[in-house]
Structure formats: C-alpha cells, structure tokens
Motif scaffolding. Structure first.
Motif, short mmCIF file in Angstrom:
data_model
loop_
_atom_site.label_atom_id
_atom_site.label_comp_id
_atom_site.label_asym_id
_atom_site.label_seq_id
_atom_site.Cartn_x
_atom_site.Cartn_y
_atom_site.Cartn_z
N ALA A 1 4.64 -0.18 8.51
CA ALA A 1 4.35 1.01 9.33
C ALA A 1 4.22 2.96 8.06
O ALA A 1 3.40 3.44 8.93
CB ALA A 1 5.66 1.42 10.26
N CYS A 2 5.15 3.07 7.02
CA CYS A 2 5.13 4.15 6.49
C CYS A 2 3.43 3.70 5.57
O CYS A 2 2.60 4.81 5.62
CB CYS A 2 6.10 4.37 4.93
N GLY A 3 3.16 2.38 5.08
CA GLY A 3 1.54 2.40 4.51
C GLY A 3 0.42 2.54 5.24
O GLY A 3 -0.28 3.55 5.21
N VAL A 4 0.46 1.60 6.81
CA VAL A 4 -0.06 2.64 7.72
C VAL A 4 -0.35 4.53 7.79
O VAL A 4 -1.78 4.70 8.47
CB VAL A 4 0.52 1.31 9.48
N TYR B 1 0.72 -1.26 -0.22
CA TYR B 1 0.12 0.28 0.04
C TYR B 1 0.98 1.18 -0.03
O TYR B 1 0.55 2.29 -0.78
CB TYR B 1 -0.87 0.38 1.28
N ALA B 2 1.77 1.06 0.56
CA ALA B 2 2.90 2.76 0.63
C ALA B 2 3.30 2.99 -0.69
O ALA B 2 3.51 3.69 -1.07
CB ALA B 2 3.90 2.14 1.82
N ALA C 1 -5.07 -4.02 -3.22
CA ALA C 1 -3.80 -4.47 -3.76
C ALA C 1 -2.43 -4.51 -3.68
O ALA C 1 -1.51 -4.62 -3.25
CB ALA C 1 -4.01 -3.15 -4.96
N GLY C 2 -2.89 -4.50 -2.20
CA GLY C 2 -1.55 -3.95 -1.37
C GLY C 2 -0.56 -5.17 -1.11
O GLY C 2 0.47 -5.90 -1.48
N PRO C 3 -1.15 -6.72 -0.98
CA PRO C 3 -0.70 -7.36 -1.03
C PRO C 3 -0.03 -8.30 -2.08
O PRO C 3 1.31 -8.43 -1.77
CB PRO C 3 -1.51 -8.65 -0.38
N ALA C 4 -0.12 -7.85 -3.45
CA ALA C 4 0.39 -8.80 -4.15
C ALA C 4 1.35 -7.77 -4.51
O ALA C 4 2.50 -7.90 -5.56
CB ALA C 4 -0.75 -8.32 -5.78
N VAL C 5 1.06 -6.31 -4.39
CA VAL C 5 2.42 -5.22 -4.29
C VAL C 5 3.52 -5.69 -3.65
O VAL C 5 4.53 -5.80 -3.61
CB VAL C 5 2.52 -4.09 -4.39
N THR C 6 3.54 -5.91 -2.64
CA THR C 6 4.34 -6.38 -1.19
C THR C 6 5.04 -7.89 -1.94
O THR C 6 6.17 -7.85 -1.37
CB THR C 6 3.82 -7.25 -0.18
N LEU C 7 4.49 -8.90 -2.35
CA LEU C 7 4.59 -9.68 -3.57
C LEU C 7 5.52 -9.26 -3.75
O LEU C 7 7.54 -9.97 -4.41
CB LEU C 7 3.69 -10.70 -3.52
N ALA C 8 5.21 -8.70 -4.77
CA ALA C 8 5.96 -8.42 -5.99
C ALA C 8 7.34 -7.92 -5.54
O ALA C 8 8.72 -7.78 -6.11
CB ALA C 8 5.85 -7.36 -6.95
N LEU C 9 7.64 -6.80 -4.81
CA LEU C 9 8.71 -6.56 -4.11
C LEU C 9 10.08 -7.28 -3.44
O LEU C 9 10.70 -7.26 -3.62
CB LEU C 9 8.53 -5.48 -3.24
N HIS D 1 -1.72 5.67 -5.93
CA HIS D 1 -2.73 5.52 -6.05
C HIS D 1 -3.23 4.93 -4.96
O HIS D 1 -3.73 4.07 -4.51
CB HIS D 1 -2.35 3.89 -7.03
N GLY D 2 -3.11 5.46 -3.79
CA GLY D 2 -3.58 5.76 -2.98
C GLY D 2 -5.39 5.36 -2.43
O GLY D 2 -6.11 5.41 -3.11
N ARG D 3 -5.26 5.22 -0.80
CA ARG D 3 -7.43 5.04 -0.61
C ARG D 3 -8.20 6.13 -0.83
O ARG D 3 -9.06 6.10 -1.79
CB ARG D 3 -7.20 4.74 0.84
N HIS D 4 -6.81 7.43 -1.10
CA HIS D 4 -8.73 8.33 -1.76
C HIS D 4 -8.70 9.00 -2.61
O HIS D 4 -9.50 9.40 -3.20
CB HIS D 4 -7.61 9.70 -0.92
N ARG D 5 -7.69 8.31 -3.71
CA ARG D 5 -7.73 7.93 -5.16
C ARG D 5 -8.08 6.63 -5.92
O ARG D 5 -9.01 6.55 -6.59
CB ARG D 5 -6.40 8.55 -6.23
N TRP D 6 -8.01 5.86 -5.60
CA TRP D 6 -8.16 4.65 -5.29
C TRP D 6 -9.71 3.11 -4.54
O TRP D 6 -8.30 3.31 -3.46
CB TRP D 6 -7.41 3.24 -6.13
N SER D 7 -10.38 3.53 -4.26
CA SER D 7 -11.11 2.06 -3.33
C SER D 7 -10.85 0.90 -3.27
O SER D 7 -10.31 0.66 -2.31
CB SER D 7 -12.81 2.37 -3.70
N ALA D 8 -9.80 0.43 -4.54
CA ALA D 8 -9.37 -1.07 -4.38
C ALA D 8 -8.16 -1.05 -3.75
O ALA D 8 -6.86 -1.90 -3.91
CB ALA D 8 -9.65 -1.65 -5.98
#
Length: 744
Positions: free
Chosen positions: A86-89, A28-29, A47-55, A36-43
C-alpha cells in the motif's frame, strides 16, 4: 475452500496474476525510500518484485536461522508485506505528475509488463490446465525435500531433532543447510489459507520467474535504454535455463536468479554516480538475500554482477576506488542481515565444495549434453542440446551458433566495459573447466544457468550493433525489427518444443494425483499407528509427507531417506510400538507390492492399498536388497548376500517361502545348494533343492533383517546374453508366512 480453487485453471491464473501485481509494490516502496523511485529511475517498478523477494528471504530465512518457528511470524510478515505494498502504491502515485509518460512510452511499458507476466506461464504451461495446486514441471525428488523442510520450519524450531514425526525427523537432518526456499514455500502455503506446502510449489516458481523476468527487464532498461533490448534480454535469459532449473527442481538456484541482474542494475547506477549511497545499501540487502538463498553460487554471482559498477573506459585506479566505496557501504549491511546463519552457511559452503572432488559428486548425470562440445551452440542456449538423449537437429544448432556469434560481437562492442568482460571470461573459464577438464556436467550447468543473464547482455549488445549495421543495407521492404522479432520468436518456439518433449506434464499430473490419495488413507485410519511398506520410490516419499499426522513406522526407506547419513535421523523419529499397529499401507501394484501375512485389504487407490491387521502376529516382507537387482517375477541369488527386511507385530517363528530354480551360472547338474542364512541371532548353513522351499526363521518384534548367501563358486559359463551377474539360483513367488497361506 481455497485449496480446491488452487486446482482449477482459470481461478489459478487470476490468482497468479494478482500475486504478480502485489509483488511489485513492497519492493518499490523500499526502492523509493532509498532514493530510486520512479521519478528518478525509469526501471524501478521492474526492480520491485526482486526486492520484495529479497525482503521475504531476509525476514523468513533469518527467523529460521534464529530458531523461531515460522508459523509464529507468517501473520506479521504478510501484514508487513501488504502495508509496504500500500505504501508503494501511494509513493508511486505521489510522483505521478513528475513521470507523466507519452502514449508511446505507455505502450512500450505495456509490452514489457505483458512479457513479464506471460513468460512464467510459458515456462509452466501446465498451470493453465492443472491449476496452481499441481506441480508437474519436475519428476525429481528435490521439490519433495524442500516441502519437507518447509513443514519442519513452520512447525518446529530449527535445531530440534529426535522424537519428531518421520516428516520432521527427515527434515531435521537439513537443519544446518540453506533454507530460504523452504521458508518461502511455507510462507506462501500459509498465505493461501494454510494449505500443505506441496500446493505452494507452482505459485513459488511462478513468482520467482516473474521476479526474474522483471529484473532482467529492469537491468536491460538501465544498460541499453531500449524497450526492444529489454524484450530481447527477457526472452533470451528468462526462458531457457530458468525452465531447466524448474525441471531439475533446484528451487534455491531459482531463488538466486532475480537477485543478480538487479544487483548489476544498481551497480550500473552506482558506477555512474547516481545515488551511490542508496544503491550501495540496496546492493547490501540483495547480496544478503543471495547468500541466504544459495550460498554456493552467491559469491561468484555477486562478483560478476558488481563488475558492472566499473563504467566503460574507467581507469583502473578510479574503478578500484568506486568498487571499494560500494563494498564499504554494502558489506556491513550484508553482514548484519546474514548474521544469524552466516557461520552455518560458511560451513555448508566448505562442505559442498569438498564434495565436488569426491568419488560421488552431487548431481552427476544431470544435463550430460553440456559435456559434448560439438553440441555447444544449442546446449549453451538451452535449445535441447543439454539433454543427452536429444538428437542433433540443424535449426537449434544454427540458432545457437548465431546467438553465440552475436555474443562474441557484443563482447567486442562492449570492450571498454572491461569489468564485465573479465566477468564473462571468468564464467567461460569456469564452464570449460567443469565441462572439459572435470567432466562434471552438473557444475557446468550451475555456472552457466546462474550467470546466463550476463551472457545474454553481451548477446543483446551484439544484436543491437548488428541491427544498426544492417539497417541501411537492407531493402526498404525488409524491417530490421521484423527480422529480430522473428529470430526471438523462433528461439522461444524452439525452447517451448524442447520443454514439451522433455516434460511429461500429463503423466506427472496423474502421478501427483495418485500420490495425493494418501490423504484419503489419513482420513480412513484416524490417527491409528500405521506401517508404511511402500516400495515404489516416489510413492513412498510422498506417503511420508501426506501421512505425517499419524504415528508412522516406515519400512523401507526410499531415495533421500535411505541415504546412510540420513538413516540415523530417521531411526530417531517418535517410536511406534509394532504391537500397536492397526493398518499397513502398501503399493497398489501387486507386481511390486510387499508380501504380507495377517492383514486384509480394505481399500485400493491408484498408487496405494490399505490393509487392516486381523492377526496380532502380522508379518510383512517389506523390502529386498539384492546386489543382482530386482526383476519382474523374481530375483537372482548369487555372489554377495541378499537381504530381506521383515517387519512383524510379534516375535516368533515364521517361514520364508519361495520357488527356486538353478540359473545359468550354477554348477552343471547341481541339485543341492548350500545356503547361509543370517539373522540377528547368528548365521547357519542349510541345504536347499530346486522347487518349493520353506526356510524357518526367528523374528523379533519390529524390523528384522535376514541375509541369504549362496555358498560355493560361480560357474564359469557366461550366458549367450553376455550377462555376467552371478545368477546361481532364481527365486520366484517368494513371501513370508506364519501359517501355510499368505494374505493377498
């Protein structure tokens, strides 16, 4: 301490749920920082877990390709993960006021997150009984190979081979193949307190299933905007084929799954002109991770996912322009992030595709039900038809037919989204090519399972159209939501029944527990040189994994270690002096145990027995390679030669003893048989008679091969059983001795 907790159900479930929560925030961070933060994209949270996985894939696999021992970077990667979380939260809380949701929206979000968290346990229910430490969803050998490479990458710089332990020497033959799954397994094992990589397999699969379900929900919310549609897509695409992938032990394929629907979701946003630059950069990151995860199917999967960049009704010129713009931004990111392993992966890609045209094709025999077109409805939807041994049942076939009809309807409804329609046609053509023309079920399974999220998209589209059409036509007492929910629950229940029928959870758990006793043996022998003479395939390979800390001589090799191209790697392992060997590990089952002389049994487990050497001339008849097969009670000699693998601590004379009797293909009334005995010293011919025999042989220290062939033609008479094997002599009660009486 943590290792023991991983075998307890309740703490395991809590640890898994905690890991799900943490996995959301690093991704999410990055999404937030890319616009593409939560205020711009409701989903975006989904998407956060898959991006973490990609990293993780890019950092860990990239380091492996750069020949960095992963143990040196696990700490920094975990620290970076937690800091990003922590940054994402913090970033999510910073926009809390802008996205204040109504109570209804919060309830819908709760339903979606509950689905994402529960579905992995539906696929892997045994976790709630046997804990995270036991991986009981697959009986196949592939997971073992992944953890062997995980141990190698974490300890040794990729590319090193020769003079290593048997474990690392085996893994070194895979040094130029995809390694992302193994790298993440090693990373998770370190994160759980340095446990062995086998205890990370269940957490690995659960995290990937969670990321996949979350990505499916994110894609559905981006394309349909309805919570019901997101739930439908998650249940249809997140349960059936992912469960089959886990069952087959195809971890790299599972690793690819969450990345593709998220690429499609970002392509939708880029196609709509929403933060095109940020979306394109993220597509480049996810595409790089996809290539590192599973190069063979990454390209076709990415092309199909990026097809969603073409907005409904777009003109060809504008569609091409928008696609090229996205690619111009994404491709440099993709190349930069995959550069360390790009050449090797391209070489692997060419090699893998060339093998599909060979006489022996990878995975042939998996999911043979895919070749039966009459079972296509329940096969396509993973409702049991994919397993050739399952009988035809009306309910799953009817369910599959209804879902297939909804898919075709959805394709018509979404016909203006012509890029996705072309993608659907491509998948259908590839599936039919492999299933009908090539009769290659494994390739058909790969095509359908990796792209099933896209097929389910059209199913949901068709379902929405049907629901809107039926709503005014149904009686008021009938709720369309109840009808749709009932259908989805029946699909889930049917798939759960299929899984319970196919997977022997309890048997696999008991088997894994038995193989893990090899760790007890490791404590007993205290790093003394040991001979592994286990004949059972799975027990042999797991002993190699668990006994990796001691000098180990392996005879025989089994499964993957016995492949012709792997044996040279195994033979270059760190040498073990046969004269220095102090212990022998054999099968506990005496009906298949290797006969031995010069040792006494000092310990028995469920799968293994441990023997202590009490004579320096100890000898083991480690294996028999017989073209007529191995049967309980004996073997049939005749036709091509039978090879006996013998291991001994000292060179010298020995005797191969047995009881032989004429078989049904022996010449009538034959009382003498001419037998050719072949050893490293040459070949000689002897005569033997039915009854007790002793054949003198000369042995060299270490491994020796003895070939036995029956001379003369095979009798013409075929037994009433119809067995056409050249069964000339039956050899029973055979063994090896350097004195009159063998051990045991």
């Amino acid at each position: 301490m943590l290792s023991a907790i991983l075998f307890q159900p309740l703490p395991s479930a809590l640890i898994a749920l905690g890991a799900f929560f943490v996995m959301i925030w690093p991704g999410y961070a990055l999404l937030h920082l890319a616009g593409h933060g939560r205020h711009r994209w409701s989903a975006t949270l989904f998407a956060g877990p898959a991006v973490t996985l990609a990293l993780w894939i890019i950092a860990l696999s990239g380091a492996a390709w750069a020949s960095v021992p992963l143990r040196s970077i696990f700490g920094p990667v975990w620290i970076a993960t937690l800091l990003l979380a922590a940054c994402g939260v913090a970033l999510r809380l910073s926009v809390n006021r802008q996205v204040a949701a109504a109570a209804c929206a919060r309830r819908e979000g709760l339903w979606l997150w509950t689905t994402a968290a529960v579905l992995p346990f539906v696929v892997m229910p045994a976790t709630l009984r046997y804990g995270l430490g036991n991986f009981v969803n697959s009986p196949y050998a592939d997971p073992w190979s992944y953890i062997m490479v995980a141990d190698y990458l974490s300890t040794v710089a990729r590319g090193v081979e020769g003079g290593l332990s048997a474990l690392h020497q085996y893994a070194s033959h895979l040094m130029n193949t995809r390694n992302a799954s193994s790298a993440i397994l090693a990373h998770l094992a370190f994160g759980f307190g340095g446990v062995k990589a086998d205890q990370a397999m269940t957490p690995f699969c659960l995290l990937l299933l969670f990321a996949n379900t979350s990505a499916l929900i994110g894609f559905a919310r981006s394309s349909f905007g309805h919570t019901e549609a997101a739930l439908g897509l998650a249940l249809l695409a997140g349960l059936g084929w992912p469960a089959n992938i886990v069952f087959a032990g195809n971890f790299d394929q599972l690793l690819l799954l969450p990345l593709l629907p998220l690429v499609a979701a970002l392509a939708l946003r880029a196609g709509g002109g929403i933060n095109l630059w940020g979306a394109s950069v993220l597509i480049g990151v996810l595409s790089a991770a996809a290539l590192l995860a599973y190069v063979e199917l990454a390209f076709i999967g990415l092309v199909i996912a990026i097809a969603f960049v073409i907005a409904p009704g777009s003109r060809l010129s504008s569609a091409i322009g928008r696609t090229l713009l996205v690619c111009c931004i994404a491709v440099p990111v993709f190349v930069l992030l995959t550069w360390p392993g790009l050449d090797a992966l391209m070489t692997m890609l060419k090699s893998q595709y060339s093998t599909t045209a060979g006489a022996v094709r990878p995975g042939d025999g998996y999911f043979l039900g895919l070749l039966a077109l009459g079972r296509l409805p329940d096969t396509l939807w993973a409702l049991g038809g994919e397993y050739s041994q399952s009988r035809w049942i009306a309910l799953p076939w009817i369910l599959g037919a209804l879902l297939s009809a909804a898919t075709l309807l959805g394709a018509w409804v979404e016909r203006r989204r012509w890029g996705a329609i072309l993608a659907l046609a491509t998948v259908a053509a590839a599936f039919l090519h492999f299933a009908v023309r090539e009769h290659y079920s494994y390739a058909a399974y790969k095509i359908i399972s990796v792209n099933f999220w896209m097929i389910s998209f059209f199913t949901v589209a068709g379902g929405i159209y049907l629901a809107e059409w039926a709503k005014p036509r149904l009686p008021q007492r009938v709720s369309i939501a109840a009808v749709v929910t009932t259908v989805l629950l029946v699909v889930v229940a049917e798939r759960t029944v299929v899984q319970a029928d196919v997977i022997r959870f309890k048997h696999n758990a008991l088997q894994q527990k038995a193989y893990r006793e090899a760790q007890t043996i490791s404590g007993l022998v205290q790093h003394a040189p040991t001979l592994l003479a286990v004949r059972d395939d799975l027990a042999n390979e797991w002993a190699v994994f668990y006994l990796s800390d001691m000098p180990l001589l392996i005879a025989p090799y089994r499964i993957y270690m016995a492949q012709a191209h792997v044996i040279p790697f195994m033979e270059r392992a760190k040498p073990v002096d046969p004269a220095a060997i102090r212990y022998i590990v054999t099968d506990r089952n005496d009906t298949i145990r290797a006969p031995l002389w010069g040792a006494r049994r000092i310990w028995d487990g469920e799968a293994y027995s441990l023997w202590e050497i009490d004579n320096s001339a100890w000898t083991v008849l480690a294996d028999v390679i017989n073209p007529n097969g191995i049967e309980p009670g004996g073997i049939w000699l005749g036709g091509a030669k039978t090879v006996f693998l013998v291991v001994t601590g000292q060179a010298g004379q020995a005797a191969l003893f047995a009881n032989v009797q004429p078989g049904p293909r022996a010449a009538p009334e034959a009382q003498q048989f001419h037998v050719t005995i072949g050893t490293s010293a040459g070949a000689r011919t002897i005569e033997i008679q039915p009854g007790e025999i002793r054949i003198p042989i000369d042995l060299t220290a270490g491994k020796s091969s003895i070939g036995i062939a029956i001379d003369g033609s095979v009798g013409r008479k075929i037994p009433t059983t119809g067995d056409v094997r050249p069964m000339i002599l039956r050899m029973m009660d055979y063994g090896i001795a350097r004195s009159i009486k063998p051990s045991g």
